[in-house]
Design a protein around this motif. Structure first.
Motif, mmCIF file in Angstrom:
data_model
loop_
_atom_site.group_PDB
_atom_site.id
_atom_site.type_symbol
_atom_site.label_atom_id
_atom_site.label_comp_id
_atom_site.label_asym_id
_atom_site.label_seq_id
_atom_site.Cartn_x
_atom_site.Cartn_y
_atom_site.Cartn_z
ATOM 1 N N CYS A 1 0.864 -1.178 0.000
ATOM 2 C CA CYS A 1 0.000 0.000 0.000
ATOM 3 C C CYS A 1 0.901 1.229 0.000
ATOM 4 N N ASP A 2 0.483 2.235 -0.749
ATOM 5 C CA ASP A 2 1.303 3.424 -0.906
ATOM 6 C C ASP A 2 0.420 4.657 -0.956
ATOM 7 N N ALA A 3 1.054 5.795 -0.664
ATOM 8 C CA ALA A 3 0.435 7.084 -0.926
ATOM 9 C C ALA A 3 1.200 7.726 -2.075
ATOM 10 N N ILE A 4 0.479 8.043 -3.137
ATOM 11 C CA ILE A 4 1.088 8.760 -4.259
ATOM 12 C C ILE A 4 0.725 10.224 -4.094
ATOM 13 N N LEU A 5 1.713 11.057 -3.940
ATOM 14 C CA LEU A 5 1.508 12.471 -3.638
ATOM 15 C C LEU A 5 1.682 13.286 -4.911
ATOM 16 N N LEU B 1 3.572 2.791 2.620
ATOM 17 C CA LEU B 1 2.784 2.701 3.854
ATOM 18 C C LEU B 1 2.834 1.259 4.361
ATOM 19 N N PRO B 2 3.938 0.832 4.915
ATOM 20 C CA PRO B 2 4.099 -0.580 5.296
ATOM 21 C C PRO B 2 3.149 -1.039 6.388
ATOM 22 N N GLY B 3 2.688 -0.099 7.215
ATOM 23 C CA GLY B 3 1.780 -0.502 8.285
ATOM 24 C C GLY B 3 0.326 -0.535 7.880
ATOM 25 N N PHE B 4 0.058 -0.132 6.674
ATOM 26 C CA PHE B 4 -1.320 -0.034 6.169
ATOM 27 C C PHE B 4 -1.555 -1.250 5.271
ATOM 28 N N ILE C 1 -7.653 -3.387 6.787
ATOM 29 C CA ILE C 1 -8.774 -2.546 6.335
ATOM 30 C C ILE C 1 -10.044 -3.383 6.254
ATOM 31 N N ARG C 2 -9.925 -4.582 5.645
ATOM 32 C CA ARG C 2 -11.110 -5.436 5.507
ATOM 33 C C ARG C 2 -11.685 -5.812 6.866
ATOM 34 N N GLU C 3 -10.813 -6.094 7.794
ATOM 35 C CA GLU C 3 -11.296 -6.485 9.127
ATOM 36 C C GLU C 3 -12.038 -5.329 9.788
ATOM 37 N N ARG C 4 -11.514 -4.131 9.669
ATOM 38 C CA ARG C 4 -12.149 -2.986 10.307
ATOM 39 C C ARG C 4 -13.478 -2.639 9.629
ATOM 40 N N THR C 5 -13.512 -2.706 8.299
ATOM 41 C CA THR C 5 -14.775 -2.417 7.623
ATOM 42 C C THR C 5 -15.811 -3.485 7.919
ATOM 43 N N ARG C 6 -15.343 -4.722 8.080
ATOM 44 C CA ARG C 6 -16.259 -5.808 8.396
ATOM 45 C C ARG C 6 -16.859 -5.628 9.788
ATOM 46 N N ASN C 7 -16.074 -5.084 10.705
ATOM 47 C CA ASN C 7 -16.543 -4.886 12.080
ATOM 48 C C ASN C 7 -17.306 -3.582 12.265
ATOM 49 N N SER C 8 -17.382 -2.778 11.197
ATOM 50 C CA SER C 8 -18.156 -1.530 11.215
ATOM 51 C C SER C 8 -17.728 -0.582 12.331
ATOM 52 N N THR D 1 -0.690 4.847 10.491
ATOM 53 C CA THR D 1 -0.324 4.069 9.298
ATOM 54 C C THR D 1 -0.418 4.863 8.002
ATOM 55 N N VAL D 2 -1.266 5.906 7.967
ATOM 56 C CA VAL D 2 -1.484 6.614 6.706
ATOM 57 C C VAL D 2 -1.282 8.121 6.854
#
Length: 1286
Positions: free
Chosen positions: A899-903, A914-917, A922-929, A943-944
Motif C-alpha cells: 500500500c502506498d500514498a502517491i503524492l 505505507l508498510p503498516g497499512f 482494512i477489511r477487518e475494520r470495515t467488516r466490524n463496522s 499508518t497513513v
C-alpha cells in the motif's frame, strides 16, 4: 361417357364399323375420330398408354384424309390437338405441345365466334398454353392462357356441361400467376372460381375429384400465404376426398396422393404431430407405387417423399432418415430432365437436405454440393415466388460455408443474395418478405458471430424485428422468428451488457414458447434460449427465481429432444451451466454439481468430434470438473486432470480468430494453476501463465475475458515476485478497462461490467511500483482503470467552449451526438402498441450507432491542431497542475503486494510507502463496522495520515486563517475510511496536533481526473453565473417516511437553513416531497439541501437512494441522478444530510465510487457534502448550521464550502472532547455511551419544537435501518461528514 362399359362398347362398335368400311368410304374419317375419342376417354380413365398412342394415330389419320374445306375438319383437328396435349402430359416432349397449340390455333382461326363449340376450342388452347407456361416459364403464355380461358367461360352457354372444366382451367392458371407474381387478387380469384366449378359439378361426376384436387392446391397456396390452420385443414379434407373418389388405378390418383401428402406434411410442420408425417409418407409411397418407372412424375414424387424423410429427421435426429432423404432427392434430380420446370424445386430440396447432412457430420463435401445445387436452382428459375425461396436457400448455404471457413466473399454473397430476395418479394406477400427478412437477419448475425462488429448485430436485430412485426400472430413461423430475434437480443446483451436487450429477449422468447405446441421440437430450442436469457438475468439481478426457472425450462427442453438428437447436446450444455451456477450460489449443492457434470458429459458424447460447438461443450465440462475438484479436493486430482485434458482439447480445436478462445484459455490456465498448487510441478505453473498470457493477448476476444486473464497474470506473478511480467501484463490489461463500457451503454450496464474486474487497477499500480516504474506510471494506471463510469459521464458533459472557438462545425456535431447519447433509454413497461418493443430495440440500436459515430468524431477532433488532448487521459503535467490549490493524496491499496500514498504536488509526483497499512486490516475494520471509532482514527493516523502529512511538510496547525487544503483519493476499501478525521484524540483537547483536522482542510475526489474536470467546469460555470437567474436553495425535509423511523430534527434542520438563506443571498424553495417535485426544481436551484433517510444498496449501487415522501417507490436514486445533467445551470452545492450518502457497500464497486455524493457531482453540482455512514438526527442540525454560517462568512466561494464543513467538524469534535473525561487511545477505550449521548444533546441546544420523548432518544439515525453504537468503541458522531469538490 362416364361408364367404362359404355366406353368399351363404343370402342368395339367403332372398330367393327371401320373393319367393314372401305378405305375410301366418306364416313371413314368420322369413325376414326369416334374411335380415337373413345380410346382417349379410356386412357383418361384407366391410364393405358397403348390407348393414347392409338388414339393419337387415329386422330392424325382422320385429319389427313379429310378435305381442308370439310365442315368436320375443325372437330377432327380439335380432337387431334387434344390427343397431342395428352401425349405431352405423358411423355413431356415439347414438340407434342407445340404441335397441339399450333393445331388449336388453326381450329379457332376457322371457327366462327358464334359456333357452339368455340368455348371448347378456346378452353383447349388455354389449357395447352398453360402447360407450355409451366414448361417454359414464359409469362406471355400464362397471360394468354388466362385471357383465352376466360373467353371460353364467357362463350359457354348457361348450363353447359363443360363449364366446370373451364372454370377449373382458369383457377389453375390464376394460381400459377399468383405463384409467379404474388398478387393476392389472383389467388382469391382462383379460389372463388374453383369453388364455383365444384358447386356446378354433380356429386357422382368423375370430374369432381379433379376439381377437388385443384381446390386443395389453391388452399395450400392460401395456407402458405396466411398460415391459417382452418385453411390447411380444409385443404387436407378436400385432398382426401379427391383420393377417396378416385379408382385405385386411375391415372390421376398418384397426383391426388402427392397433393394430400404435401398437405399432411405442412400440418406436421405446424403441429409436430407424428401421425401426420407418417401418413404423408404413406400417401407419397403409394403415389410412387402407382407410378411407372419411366413416368416423368416419378421424380416429383421422389423429391416430395424425400422432404418428408427430412422432416421426420428433424423430429427424430435419426441419421437413417436423413440419409434416405438425400438418396431420394438425388434420385429425383437424376430423373428430372434439364429443361423440366420441377428441376429447380428438386435441386433446392436436395440442397437443404445436404446442408442438414453437413451440419450433422461436418463433411465439407456435403456443403459444397449443397451450394452447387442451390446455385443451379437459382440459375434455372425465372418464376418470382420460387426464385425468392431458392435465393434464401442459397444465402443460407453460403452463410454456413462462411461460418466454416470465414471467407468474407461467402458472407458478402449470402447477404447480397438475401437482399436480392427481399427486393423481389411483393410487399403484399408478408409471408415471403418475413421469410427473407428472417434469413437476412440470421446471416447478419452470423457475420457478427465471426467478426464481432457491432453494426452487423444491430442490423441483424433490426431486420429480425421487421420479420416478426409483419408476420401474423397465427403464422406457424411466428414462434421461430421470435426465437431468432430473442437469441440475437441476448447475444447483444452478452456482448455489450445492455439490460434492455436482455429484458426484451426474455419477453419475445416467452411469447415464442407460449405459441409453440409442447411436443414440438422447435419448442426445445426456444426453451433453451429462454433458459439462457433467464440465466443471464440471474447473473445481473441475483434473483434465485430466475436461475430456478432457467433450470426448469432447460430441463423441459432436454426432455423434449430424443436421446440421440444432436440438438440435445446444446440443451444439455445449457443445463450444465445453470445447474453449476445454482450449485455455487447455494454453497455448493452437490446434487446440482453432480447433475451438471453428468449433463456436460452427455453433451460432449453426443456432439460430433468436428462439430463447431464441440469446443464450447468441452469447456463447459472442464469448468464443471474444476468446480467439483475444488469441492472435493481432498479426494485427489482425477477431476482436475480430466478438466485439463478436455479444456486443452477445447483450446486446440478453437481457431485463433474465434472471440471465445480467450475464455477457454483462461479456464485452462486456471486448471494448470490449481494443479500447480496441488503438486508444485513447475511445468503446470508455466502452462498456467502461458495460457493466461495468450488469453490476454487475443485481440479478437471479448474484452472482459482478456481483462480477467490479465488479473490472473498479476496474481500468479505476485506469488513469484515476477514484477516485470506483472507490469507488462498490466500495461495491456488496464487500458482495456475503458473499452469495456462503450458510450452507448446505459449507466447501470456499465456499472455491472465494471463490477466484474474487481481491484485490477490498484494491483496494477502496485506492480508498477514494485517493478520500479515510478509513481507517475502507477498513477496513470489508476486513472485509466478506476472511476471509469464517472469519466465516461464527464466526457459526455464536457465543456466545449475551446472546441467551439477552434472548430464550430465539429463542436456542433459533438454537442448533437453528446446530447443524444446523454439521454437515457427509457424502458416502457406498458407498451402502447404491438411495435413498442421493436421501437425500444431500434432506439437501442440507434444508440450504439451514435456511440460509434461519437468515438469517430473524437478521433477527428484530436487530429485538429491544438485539440490533440481533447477528452484524453490527463498527462503528468495536467495532474501536477491540478495540485496548484493543494496536494492530492492518492491512497493505493493492493490486495497482494503493498500500500502506498502517491503524492501529487504542483512540482512533482512522488510516493510514500505505507508498510503498516495493510489490506487485511482494512477489511477487518470495515467488516466490524468500527471505522469511526477513536481507535480506528488513531490507527489511520499512525499508518497513513501521519506519514503522509509529515512527507508533505504539514506538521503543525496553521498560525493564520490561511489553512492548507488537501484532496484525498482513496482506492479500494480505503475509500470507506475517514482519512480527514485520522488522529490521536485526548480528553479536554490535550495531545497536540497529531490529527488531520488540526493541520489541513480535507476534501475528497474519486480520481485526479475528476478534480481536473471539476476545475475546468468551474471556470465555465463562473462565466455563466454572472448572467444566471436569482439563486435558489431547494430545501427538502422528510420527517415521516413510509416504513421508516420518524426524524423529528429534519424539519428543525431545514428551519435553520431557511433562516440563513437570506444572508447567503438564496431564495428558499420548498416544493412537494415527491421525486417529480424535486426533480422539477433541481435545474433552477443553486443549492439542494436534503434532510431525511438515505439507503445504500449492497448489491447495486445505482439503486442507492434518498427516501422521499412516497417511500421506496418514490425514491431519488443514484441512477436518477446519473441520468440528470444540470451542468448548464451551474448548481453550486448538494448537501445530503442523510446516512451513508458516500458509501459503497459492495467491494466490487468501491473503485468506481458509485454513490449518492458522486452522482450529485456527475449531475453537475460543484460541491457535495455527504456522509460515510450513519449520522445522528440531532447532530445533523448543528453540523449544517455551522457549515452554512462558514459559507456565508466566506462569501459562498469554493473554499468556503470546505472551510465551513471543516470548522463545523472541528467545533463538534471540540464539544465531544470537552464532555469526555477519559483518554481515547487504545482499542476498547473508545467514547462511552454517556459521553456520546451528552454531546449530541448539548450540540442541539435551542431545538425548540421537539417533544420530550424525542429529546430523550439515545440516537436517531438517518438511515433505513437503525443500529446503536458499540458501547466500547462506537463511531464518533462528528466523523462521517465529508466534502467532495474543487
Amino acid at each position: 361417357m362416364s361408364d367404362t362399359v359404355e366406353i368399351d362398347e363404343e370402342i368395339r362398335a367403332a372398330r367393327a364399323a371401320l373393319e367393314e368400311m372401305p378405305l375410301d368410304h366418306h364416313d371413314r374419317a368420322t369413325y376414326l375420330d369416334i374411335l380415337a375419342v373413345a380410346l382417349g376417354e379410356r386412357y383418361s380413365t384407366e391410364g393405358g398408354v397403348a390407348d393414347l398412342e392409338e388414339a393419337l394415330r387415329l386422330s392424325r389419320e382422320a385429319v389427313d384424309i379429310t378435305p381442308a374445306d370439310s365442315p368436320d375438319m375443325c372437330g377432327f383437328l380439335s380432337n387431334y390437338g387434344i390427343r397431342l396435349a395428352e401425349m405431352y402430359s405423358l411423355r413431356e416432349e415439347i414438340a407434342d405441345l407445340e404441335d397441339a397449340i399450333h393445331i388449336m390455333r388453326q381450329v379457332l382461326d376457322t371457327t366462327p365466334s358464334d359456333d357452339p363449340d368455340s368455348a371448347m376450342y378456346l378452353n383447349n388452347l388455354g389449357t395447352a398454353l398453360g402447360d407450355r407456361y409451366i414448361r417454359t416459364n414464359r409469362v406471355a403464355d400464362l397471360d394468354e392462357s388466362i385471357q383465352i380461358t376466360q373467353q371460353a367461360i364467357d362463350a359457354a352457354v348457361d348450363g353447359y356441361s363443360d363449364l366446370p372444366m373451364y372454370l377449373n382451367s382458369l383457377s389453375l392458371r390464376l394460381g400459377s400467376r399468383y405463384e409467379r407474381e404474388g398478387d393476392v387478387a389472383d389467388l382469391e380469384a382462383a379460389l372463388r372460381v374453383i369453388r364455383n366449378a365444384i358447386s356446378l359439378t354433380p356429386e357422382d361426376s368423375p370430374d369432381r375429384a379433379t376439381y377437388l384436387h385443384s381446390l386443395s392446391i389453391q388452399l395450400g397456396r392460401e395456407y402458405s400465404r396466411a398460415a391459417a390452420m382452418p385453411v390447411l385443414e380444409e385443404s387436407i379434407q378436400v385432398a382426401q376426398k379427391a383420393v377417396d373418389s378416385s379408382a385405385q388405378h386411375h391415372p390421376d390418383r398418384p397426383m391426388y396422393l402427392n397433393t394430400l401428402g404435401l398437405a399432411l406434411g405442412d400440418r406436421c410442420a405446424a403441429t409436430n404431430a407424428d401421425f401426420d408425417v407418417e401418413n404423408a409418407m404413406l400417401a407419397l409411397r403409394e403415389a410412387l407405387d402407382l407410378t411407372p418407372e419411366d413416368s416423368p412424375w416419378r421424380a416429383t414424387y421422389l423429391s416430395n417423399l424425400g422432404t418428408q424423410f427430412e422432416r421426420r429427421y428433424s423430429k427424430t435426429g435419426l441419421a437413417a432418415d436423413l440419409n434416405e432423404a438425400v438418396r431420394l432427392m438425388q434420385d429425383a434430380v437424376r430423373r428430372t430432365p434439364k429443361d423440366h420446370p420441377d428441376l429447380a424445386k428438386s435441386l433446392n430440396s436436395l440442397g437443404i437436405c445436404l446442408s442438414r447432412s453437413y451440419l450433422r457430420t461436418l463433411n465439407a463435401a456435403d456443403l459444397e454440393e449443397a451450394i452447387r445445387v442451390s446455385q443451379e436452382a437459382v440459375n434455372i428459375t425465372t418464376q418470382t415466388t420460387e426464385k425468392i425461396a431458392y435465393l434464401c436457400s442459397l444465402g443460407n448455404r453460403l452463410g454456413e460455408r462462411y461460418m466454416r471457413t470465414g471467407a468474407t466473399a461467402d458472407i458478402n454473397s449470402a447477404i447480397e443474395t438475401m437482399r436480392q430476395a427481399i427486393s423481389m418479394a411483393p410487399a403484399t406477400d408478408v409471408t415471403q418478405r418475413a421469410m427473407c427478412l428472417n434469413n437476412l437477419g440470421n446471416r447478419l448475425g452470423d457475420r457478427y458471430d465471426a467478426e464481432g462488429i457491432a453494426a452487423y448485430l444491430d442490423e441483424s436485430i433490426d431486420t429480425l424485428q421487421q420479420a416478426v412485426d409483419i408476420t401474423p400472430e397465427n403464422h406457424p413461423d411466428k414462434a421461430s422468428y421470435l426465437n431468432g430475434l430473442g437469441a440475437r437480443l441476448a447475444t447483444r446483451h452478452a456482448s455489450y451488457i445492455a439490460m434492455t436487450d436482455l429484458e426484451s429477449a426474455i419477453d419475445v422468447m416467452r411469447r415464442a414458447a407460449e405459441i409453440t405446441p409442447r411436443t414440438n421440437l422447435s419448442r426445445a430450442l426456444i426453451l433453451h434460449n429462454l433458459g439462457a436469457a433467464l440465466g443471464d438475468r440471474y447473473f445481473r439481478m441475483k434473483k434465485a427465481a430466475d436461475l430456478d426457472e432457467a433450470i426448469r425450462v432447460t430441463r423441459e427442453a432436454v426432455d423434449i429432444i430424443p436421446a440421440y438428437h444432436p440438438v440435445r447436446a446444446m440443451c444439455l450444455n445449457g443445463l450444465t451451466i445453470w445447474l453449476g451456477k445454482r450449485s455455487g450460489s447455494k454453497g455448493t449443492v452437490i446434487s446440482d454439481l453432480e447433475d451438471s457434470v453428468k449433463a456436460a458429459r452427455e453433451a460432449v458424447r453426443i456432439i460430433p468430434n468436428k462439430h463447431a460447438s464441440r469446443p464450447t461443450y468441452l469447456n463447459a465440462l472442464g469448468f464443471r470438473l474444476l468446480e467439483r475438484y475444488k469441492y472435493r479436493e481432498a479426494q485427489g486430482t482425477a477431476d482436475l486432470d480430466e478438466a485439463i485434458r478436455v479444456l486443452q482439447e477445447a483450446v486446440d480445436a478453437t481457431p485463433d480468430s474465434n472471440p471465445i478462445k480467450a475464455r477457454f484459455q483462461y479456464n485452462l490456465g486456471t486448471g494448470f494453476d490449481y494443479r500447480n498448487e496441488a503438486t508444485g510441478v513447475v511445468a503446470d505453473h508455466e502452462a498456467a501463465l502461458s495460457n493466461f498470457q495468450s488469453a490476454l493477448r487475443e485481440p479478437n476476444s471479448h474484452i472482459v475475458d482478456r481483462i480477467m486473464a490479465g488479473i490472473a497474470v498479476l496474481q500468479i506473478c505476485a506469488t513469484t515476485s515476477d514484477w516485470e511480467q506483472a507490469f507488462e501484463a498490466s500495461k495491456i490489461a488496464v487500458p482495456l478497462v475503458p473499452k469495456l463500457t462503450p458510450r452507448s451503454l446505459q449507466n447501470v450496464d456499465k456499472q455491472h461490467l465494471l463490477g466484474q474486474i474487481g481491484r485490477m487497477a490498484p494491483n496494477a499500480a502496485a506492480a508498477a511500483l514494485q517493478a520500479g516504474r515510478g509513481p507517475t506510471t502507477a498513477l496513470q494506471l489508476l486513472e485509466q482503470g478506476r472511476a471509469v463510469l464517472a469519466t465516461s459521464l464527464e466526457e459526455m458533459r464536457t465543456d466545449v467552449s475551446e472546441l467551439e472557438a477552434r472548430n464550430p462545425e465539429l463542436a456542433k456535431q459533438f454537442v448533437r451526438l453528446r446530447d443524444e447519447l446523454d439521454q437515457p433509454i427509457m424502458r416502457n413497461t406498458f407498451l402502447q402498441d404491438e411495435h413498442g418493443e421493436s421501437c425500444q430495440q431500434f432506439r437501442a440500436s440507434q444508440r450504439r450507432e451514435m456511440g460509434d459515430k461519437f468515438d469517430q468524431l473524437i478521433g477527428e477532433i484530436r487530429r485538429q491542431p491544438g485539440l490533440e488532448d481533447f477528452l484524453a487521459a490527463p498527462s503528468e503535467a495536467d495532474m501536477r497542475a491540478a495540485a496548484r490549490c493543494g496536494p492530492i493524496i492518492v491512497i493505493n491499496t493492493s490486495e497482494y503486494y503493498r500500500c502506498d500514498a502517491i503524492l501529487v504536488e504542483h512540482h512533482q509526483i512522488r510516493s510514500v510507502a505505507l508498510p503498516g497499512f495493510k489490506s487485511k486490516d482494512i477489511r477487518e475494520r470495515t467488516r466490524n463496522s468500527n471505522l469511526g471509532s477513536a481507535e480506528t482514527l488513531e490507527w489511520l493516523w499512525d499508518t497513513v495520515a501521519g506519514p503522509v502529512l509529515d512527507a508533505l511538510g504539514l506538521t503543525q496547525q496553521p498560525s493564520t486563517e490561511d489553512w492548507p487544503r488537501i484532496w484525498w483519493v482513496a482506492t479500494g476499501t480505503a475509500s470507506k475510511l475517514p482519512l480527514h478525521a485520522a488522529g490521536r484524540y485526548y480528553a479536554n483537547g490535550s495531545g497536540g496536533t497529531d490529527n488531520v483536522l488540526d493541520r489541513a482542510m480535507s476534501s475528497y475526489s474519486s480520481s485526479v481526473r475528476a478534480i481536473i474536470q471539476g476545475r475546468r467546469r468551474r471556470r465555465h460555470d463562473d462565466r455563466d453565473a454572472a448572467i444566471s437567474a436569482p439563486a435558489r436553495v431547494l430545501l427538502v425535509a422528510i420527517e415521516h417516511t413510509p416504513g421508516q423511523s420518524r426524524l423529528p430534527f429534519a424539519v428543525r434542520e431545514i428551519q435553520v437553513i431557511r433562516s440563513l438563506a437570506r444572508s447567503l443571498h438564496l431564495k428558499p424553495i420548498e416544493p412537494g416531497r415527491h421525486k417529480q417535485d424535486i426533480m422539477a426544481h433541481l435545474p433552477q436551484s443553486k443549492v439542494f439541501h436534503f434532510a431525511g433517510h438515505g439507503h445504500t444498496d449492497e448489491d447495486d449501487p445505482s439503486r442507492s437512494h434518498l427516501l422521499l415522501g412516497g417511500g421506496k417507490k418514490d425514491a431519488l436514486t443514484v441512477a436518477n441522478l446519473l441520468e440528470t445533467n444540470l451542468r448548464e445551470h451551474s448548481p453550486f452545492l448538494a448537501y445530503l444530510s442523510a446516512c451513508g450518502t458516500g458509501r459503497t457497500k459492495n467491494e466490487k464497486f468501491v473503485d468506481e465510487s458509485i454513490h449518492l455524493i458522486s452522482a450529485c457531482q456527475l449531475a453537475g453540482f460543484r460541491h457535495v457534502i455527504g456522509t460515510l455512514w450513519e449520522v445522528n438526527d440531532q447532530l445533523c442540525v448543528d453540523m449544517a448550521r455551522i457549515t452554512y454560517e462558514g459559507m456565508r462568512d466566506g462569501g459562498m466561494t469554493d473554499e468556503s464550502v470546505c472551510r465551513g464543513l471543516h470548522n463545523a467538524t472541528r467545533q463538534l469534535r471540540r464539544r465531544w472532547l470537552d464532555t469526555t473525561t477519559m483518554p481515547i487511545r487504545a482499542a476498547g477505550r473508545g467514547n462511552n455511551s454517556s459521553a456520546t449521548r451528552n454531546m449530541a444533546e448539548e450540540e442541539t441546544h435551542g431545538t425548540s419544537g421537539s417533544d420530550e420523548g424525542d429529546r430523550k432518544r439515545r440516537r436517531l439515525l438517518r438511515d433505513v435501518f437503525a443500529c446503536d453504537d458499540d458501547e466500547k468503541s462506537g463511531p464518533l458522531l462528528w466523523v462521517p461528514y465529508v466534502h467532495f469538490g474543487v
